[in-house]
Motif scaffolding. Structure first.
Motif, PDB file in Angstrom:
ATOM      1  N   LYS A  54      -7.273  -1.713  -5.543  1.00 49.51           N
ATOM      2  CA  LYS A  54      -7.042  -2.371  -4.264  1.00 49.51           C
ATOM      3  C   LYS A  54      -5.595  -2.144  -3.844  1.00 49.51           C
ATOM      4  O   LYS A  54      -4.670  -2.371  -4.641  1.00 49.51           O
ATOM      5  N   ILE A  55      -5.407  -1.663  -2.626  1.00 51.39           N
ATOM      6  CA  ILE A  55      -4.077  -1.447  -2.056  1.00 51.39           C
ATOM      7  C   ILE A  55      -3.871  -2.468  -0.945  1.00 51.39           C
ATOM      8  O   ILE A  55      -4.749  -2.659  -0.087  1.00 51.39           O
ATOM      9  N   SER A  56      -2.726  -3.113  -0.961  1.00 58.07           N
ATOM     10  CA  SER A  56      -2.427  -4.080   0.098  1.00 58.07           C
ATOM     11  C   SER A  56      -0.987  -3.913   0.559  1.00 58.07           C
ATOM     12  O   SER A  56      -0.123  -3.482  -0.203  1.00 58.07           O
ATOM     13  N   VAL A  57      -0.757  -4.235   1.816  1.00 55.89           N
ATOM     14  CA  VAL A  57       0.585  -4.245   2.391  1.00 55.89           C
ATOM     15  C   VAL A  57       0.853  -5.656   2.894  1.00 55.89           C
ATOM     16  O   VAL A  57       0.127  -6.166   3.754  1.00 55.89           O
ATOM     17  N   THR A  58       1.860  -6.277   2.337  1.00 53.02           N
ATOM     18  CA  THR A  58       2.212  -7.652   2.713  1.00 53.02           C
ATOM     19  C   THR A  58       3.683  -7.693   3.090  1.00 53.02           C
ATOM     20  O   THR A  58       4.549  -7.333   2.278  1.00 53.02           O
ATOM     21  N   ASP A  59       3.967  -8.093   4.311  1.00 49.35           N
ATOM     22  CA  ASP A  59       5.345  -8.141   4.812  1.00 49.35           C
ATOM     23  C   ASP A  59       6.075  -6.822   4.584  1.00 49.35           C
ATOM     24  O   ASP A  59       7.253  -6.787   4.208  1.00 49.35           O
ATOM     25  N   GLY A  60       5.359  -5.723   4.785  1.00 53.81           N
ATOM     26  CA  GLY A  60       5.960  -4.407   4.706  1.00 53.81           C
ATOM     27  C   GLY A  60       6.125  -3.857   3.299  1.00 53.81           C
ATOM     28  O   GLY A  60       6.668  -2.764   3.131  1.00 53.81           O
ATOM     29  N   LYS A  61       5.636  -4.559   2.286  1.00 48.21           N
ATOM     30  CA  LYS A  61       5.724  -4.087   0.912  1.00 48.21           C
ATOM     31  C   LYS A  61       4.336  -3.732   0.398  1.00 48.21           C
ATOM     32  O   LYS A  61       3.367  -4.440   0.677  1.00 48.21           O
ATOM     33  N   VAL A  62       4.267  -2.640  -0.371  1.00 52.52           N
ATOM     34  CA  VAL A  62       2.982  -2.122  -0.829  1.00 52.52           C
ATOM     35  C   VAL A  62       2.724  -2.583  -2.266  1.00 52.52           C
ATOM     36  O   VAL A  62       3.609  -2.520  -3.133  1.00 52.52           O
ATOM     37  N   PHE A  63       1.478  -3.005  -2.502  1.00 53.32           N
ATOM     38  CA  PHE A  63       1.066  -3.479  -3.827  1.00 53.32           C
ATOM     39  C   PHE A  63      -0.279  -2.863  -4.187  1.00 53.32           C
ATOM     40  O   PHE A  63      -1.020  -2.395  -3.322  1.00 53.32           O
ATOM     41  N   TYR A  64      -0.567  -2.879  -5.486  1.00 50.94           N
ATOM     42  CA  TYR A  64      -1.886  -2.445  -5.940  1.00 50.94           C
ATOM     43  C   TYR A  64      -2.375  -3.377  -7.042  1.00 50.94           C
ATOM     44  O   TYR A  64      -1.600  -3.983  -7.766  1.00 50.94           O
ATOM     45  N   ASN A  65      -3.693  -3.515  -7.133  1.00 46.87           N
ATOM     46  CA  ASN A  65      -4.371  -4.255  -8.195  1.00 46.87           C
ATOM     47  C   ASN A  65      -5.415  -3.340  -8.810  1.00 46.87           C
ATOM     48  O   ASN A  65      -5.978  -2.485  -8.127  1.00 46.87           O
TER      49      ASN A  65
ATOM     50  N   LEU B 150      -4.823  -5.385 -13.875  1.00 48.52           N
ATOM     51  CA  LEU B 150      -3.455  -5.429 -13.376  1.00 48.52           C
ATOM     52  C   LEU B 150      -3.417  -6.293 -12.131  1.00 48.52           C
ATOM     53  O   LEU B 150      -4.151  -6.051 -11.172  1.00 48.52           O
ATOM     54  N   SER B 151      -2.551  -7.297 -12.179  1.00 52.73           N
ATOM     55  CA  SER B 151      -2.381  -8.140 -11.002  1.00 52.73           C
ATOM     56  C   SER B 151      -1.518  -7.426  -9.975  1.00 52.73           C
ATOM     57  O   SER B 151      -1.047  -6.308 -10.206  1.00 52.73           O
ATOM     58  N   GLN B 152      -1.281  -8.079  -8.842  1.00 56.31           N
ATOM     59  CA  GLN B 152      -0.564  -7.456  -7.738  1.00 56.31           C
ATOM     60  C   GLN B 152       0.764  -6.865  -8.219  1.00 56.31           C
ATOM     61  O   GLN B 152       1.676  -7.579  -8.630  1.00 56.31           O
ATOM     62  N   SER B 153       0.860  -5.532  -8.152  1.00 55.79           N
ATOM     63  CA  SER B 153       2.006  -4.797  -8.687  1.00 55.79           C
ATOM     64  C   SER B 153       2.607  -3.921  -7.607  1.00 55.79           C
ATOM     65  O   SER B 153       1.877  -3.331  -6.803  1.00 55.79           O
ATOM     66  N   PRO B 154       3.932  -3.790  -7.569  1.00 58.52           N
ATOM     67  CA  PRO B 154       4.580  -3.102  -6.447  1.00 58.52           C
ATOM     68  C   PRO B 154       4.528  -1.581  -6.561  1.00 58.52           C
ATOM     69  O   PRO B 154       4.496  -1.002  -7.651  1.00 58.52           O
ATOM     70  N   LEU B 155       4.546  -0.928  -5.408  1.00 59.90           N
ATOM     71  CA  LEU B 155       4.653   0.521  -5.288  1.00 59.90           C
ATOM     72  C   LEU B 155       5.780   0.850  -4.320  1.00 59.90           C
ATOM     73  O   LEU B 155       6.040   0.097  -3.385  1.00 59.90           O
ATOM     74  N   GLY B 156       6.416   1.990  -4.541  1.00 58.61           N
ATOM     75  CA  GLY B 156       7.443   2.438  -3.604  1.00 58.61           C
ATOM     76  C   GLY B 156       8.621   3.074  -4.310  1.00 58.61           C
ATOM     77  O   GLY B 156       8.779   2.978  -5.526  1.00 58.61           O
ATOM     78  N   LEU B 157       9.447   3.740  -3.515  1.00 57.30           N
ATOM     79  CA  LEU B 157      10.662   4.342  -4.049  1.00 57.30           C
ATOM     80  C   LEU B 157      11.723   4.402  -2.967  1.00 57.30           C
ATOM     81  O   LEU B 157      11.436   4.344  -1.768  1.00 57.30           O
TER      82      LEU B 157
END
Length: 647
Positions: free
Chosen positions: A34-45, A54-61
């Motif tokens: 599951k991919i989600s974007v919350t307040d401009g930040k990307v997460f995956y479960n 895996l609980s909501q975990s951040p993605l990005g660089l």
């Protein structure tokens, strides 16, 4: 009117930042991303069989061409099926049928910079990588300053992971080199030994849910080797880049490339049991061969004087003795370790190589990787660190008929060092030399990427049995951790199989071996390495029964199939491996208590098998049986083992 239009666009962009979500499934639909974007930040479960692994975990660089850690919006998603069959000739399996669903998620930040996050999901593996494209705005170089990639494990999870060592630490400032002790079911979130996080691969036990392994693959000089940070206050482990002091401050800690730029692949393998982890091929599934070569790079077993007889054995006569030992054991190689250039010399080494050829034994020679990145004094050195010196030396090695190199003391994961590994492999392939790295990083997909890559240490290996009685005491337990961690993602040059009661040339000196002979025989199968360096010495041939050596003369080092049967890290391990039509089933007991383990062996039903099992004290016993049933009882002595094999 313009103000109204701008306000509407701002409202649209703001609302898009707050709530976006999408998902992707494995081919069998048991694994869900599951991919989600919350307040401009990307997460995956990640969910497996509808349970959250895996609980909501951040993605990005964060990069020089855009900040992709915040203010992101999902603008596209494309999916495709990956179906590929490929062959491996130096691995735990020989044929792989890779089936996965690939989804590319496209994001833009508020400056309209673009990044793609590519996920590949197979039935028990997830691999993902960042891809930064060229654009009119950004068409040249890119520097990745950091990743915020994270992994949030469920509460109650325990760990089997190794701490990152400080730079320029250890013997002669040769660390970090992936040579630390594994944690043993520490509570998730526990601060690492040195406060610097943990190295890959990292194994997590999620209690009744199952198991999860995190690692990295696909680095060829295009990216630094990364690791896991200590967990933050929310229990999230994040990807960390190398430390400034690694490799004696040589090179940047960041990643750089021309655009388009792809990062390494982070991999996650998960399941209800350890079976998917032991049998996973994800580290090679998502990479491709980098070069082609018509040359043949042999695998096999090697005699090795240094491990028990140490530095003093690096002389002409002792190496001749170990060439004879290799010939007697039908080993393909002898490894001649450090200081050969001083104690034997190039002229006499040519004689030794020719003598080995006459015995049908190939020679592997040790080299220091330096450079100036540590103070390790062993020679030969300054032969592998520059292209000019390296190619000149490799040309000589090819001329005299050397088959491979063991190159030691790298001490870091910076991109410049990963590029050195790549350059060594590329040059060595041209000159027909197989490569083994020691004091080195975790190999990341290299057995498929390079035709001449053989194996790497990147683990607290057998030299510590000689150096430390404490390690020897813990070894039975430690040996049952490695098949579920370090050795499942890549070849591991541990250097197994010892029969000396004391690990020293003088039988009255040295550390005391705590394992049984049958345990040692089983490690030839439990530990996977295309070149296995045995810890055997010439006197073993007179002291021990011949059936042990008949077995060692024939046991393979590369496999067509690997099957997990049973086990628990730190306690016991049972693994089956097949080469052609022959099966080898090995069990080791990591605890100082007697154990009975019953496993299902349908591949052996009705077949005659040979069995090396525990006898009295450390000694072994041998039997030949015909297995009438599909189940078999392993009766393991304390710190003991058993190996079953078909003729």
């Amino acid at each position: 009117m313009r103000l109204i239009l701008f306000a509407l666009l701002f409202l649209f962009y703001s609302s898009a930042l707050k709530a976006q979500s999408t998902s992707a499934l494995s081919p069998d639909k048991s694994l869900e991303l599951k991919i989600s974007v919350t307040d401009g930040k990307v997460f995956y479960n990640l969910f497996y069989q509808q349970e959250e692994f895996l609980s909501q975990s951040p993605l990005g660089l964060l990069s020089s061409v855009g900040d992709f850690t915040k203010d992101l919006k999902l603008i596209g998603k494309t999916s495709s099926k990956i179906q590929e069959s490929y062959k491996l000739n130096r691995s735990k399996v020989s044929e792989v049928n890779y089936l996965a669903n690939e989804t590319k998620f496209t994001f833009v930040n508020k400056e309209n910079d673009t990044i793609h996050i590519v996920f590949r999901i197979s039935n028990n593996d997830v691999a993902f990588s960042y891809w930064i494209p060229k654009s009119k705005k950004n068409s040249n170089d890119c520097i990745v300053e950091k990743e915020i990639t994270g992994f949030k494990l469920p509460s109650g999870t325990t760990t089997f992971i190794t701490p990152q060592a400080p730079p320029l630490s250890g013997w002669e400032k040769t660390k970090p080199s992936y040579e630390e002790e594994y944690t043993r079911e520490e509570k998730v979130g526990t601060k690492s030994q040195y406060g610097l996080g943990y190295t890959f691969p990292a194994l997590f036990h999620l209690g009744n849910k199952g198991w999860l392994l995190i690692s990295e693959t696909g680095i060829s000089g295009n990216y630094p080797g990364t690791r896991l940070s200590d967990a933050d206050s929310e229990g999230i482990y994040s990807v960390s880049f190398p430390q400034e002091g690694e490799n004696n401050f040589n090179g940047a800690v960041t990643a750089s490339s021309t655009l388009p730029m792809q990062t390494s692949w982070k991999t996650i393998t998960l399941g209800k049991t350890l079976k998917p982890i032991v049998e996973s091929t994800v580290s090679t599934d998502v990479v491709k061969p980098l070069i082609k070569s018509s040359k043949v790079f042999d695998t096999g077993r090697a005699s090795w004087s240094w491990i028990v007889w140490q530095d003093e054995s690096c002389n002409y006569n002792d190496q001749k003795t170990f060439i004879d030992l290799a010939a007697n054991l039908k080993c393909e190689f002898i490894l001649i370790d450090a200081l050969w250039d001083v104690k034997i010399g190039k002229e006499k080494m040519t004689e030794l190589v020719n003598y080995a050829k006459s015995k049908n034994v190939g020679v592997i020679l040790w080299y220091n990787s330096n450079g100036n990145w540590n103070t390790a004094p062993q020679t030969p050195k300054d032969k592998m660190n520059t292209a000019e010196a390296r190619r000149k030396e490799m040309q000589w090695l090819q001329q005299i008929g050397v088959k491979g190199l063991k190159i030691d003391f790298f001490g870091g994961d910076k991109q410049v060092t990963m590029k050195l590994y790549h350059d060594i492999l590329i040059d060595a392939a041209e000159f027909g030399l197989g490569i083994n790295f020691h004091g080195a990083t975790l190999p990341r997909g290299w057995e498929r990427m390079y035709p001449n890559y053989m194996t790497s240490e990147a683990v607290l290996a057998s030299e510590n049995l000689v150096f430390q009685q404490g390690f020897s005491d813990r070894y039975p337990s430690t040996a049952t951790i490695y098949p579920f961690t370090r050795n499942t993602v890549a070849a591991m040059d541990f250097g197994p199989v010892f029969l000396n009661k004391r690990l020293h040339r003088d039988p009255n000196k040295g550390t005391v071996r705590k394992t049984t002979d049958a345990f040692e025989m089983a490690t030839a199968v439990v530990f996977f390495s295309p070149v296995q360096h045995w810890g055997l010495t010439p006197e073993n041939l007179q002291e021990k029964p011949s059936y042990l050596f008949d077995y060692l003369k024939n046991v393979p080092t590369v496999w067509d199939e690997t099957v997990y049967l049973d086990g628990y890290p730190g306690k016991y391990c049972v693994i089956a491996r097949r080469k052609n039509t022959k099966w080898y089933i090995a069990a080791i007991n990591g605890e100082n208590v007697r154990k009975k383990i019953t496993v299902n062996l349908p591949m052996l039903k009705g077949k005659g098998v040979s069995i090396i099992a525990d006898g009295n004290e450390q000694e072994s016993k041998f039997s030949i049986q015909k297995l009438q049933n599909t189940t078999f009882d392993f009766n393991l002595s304390p710190n003991g083992g058993t190996v079953i094999f078909t003729p």
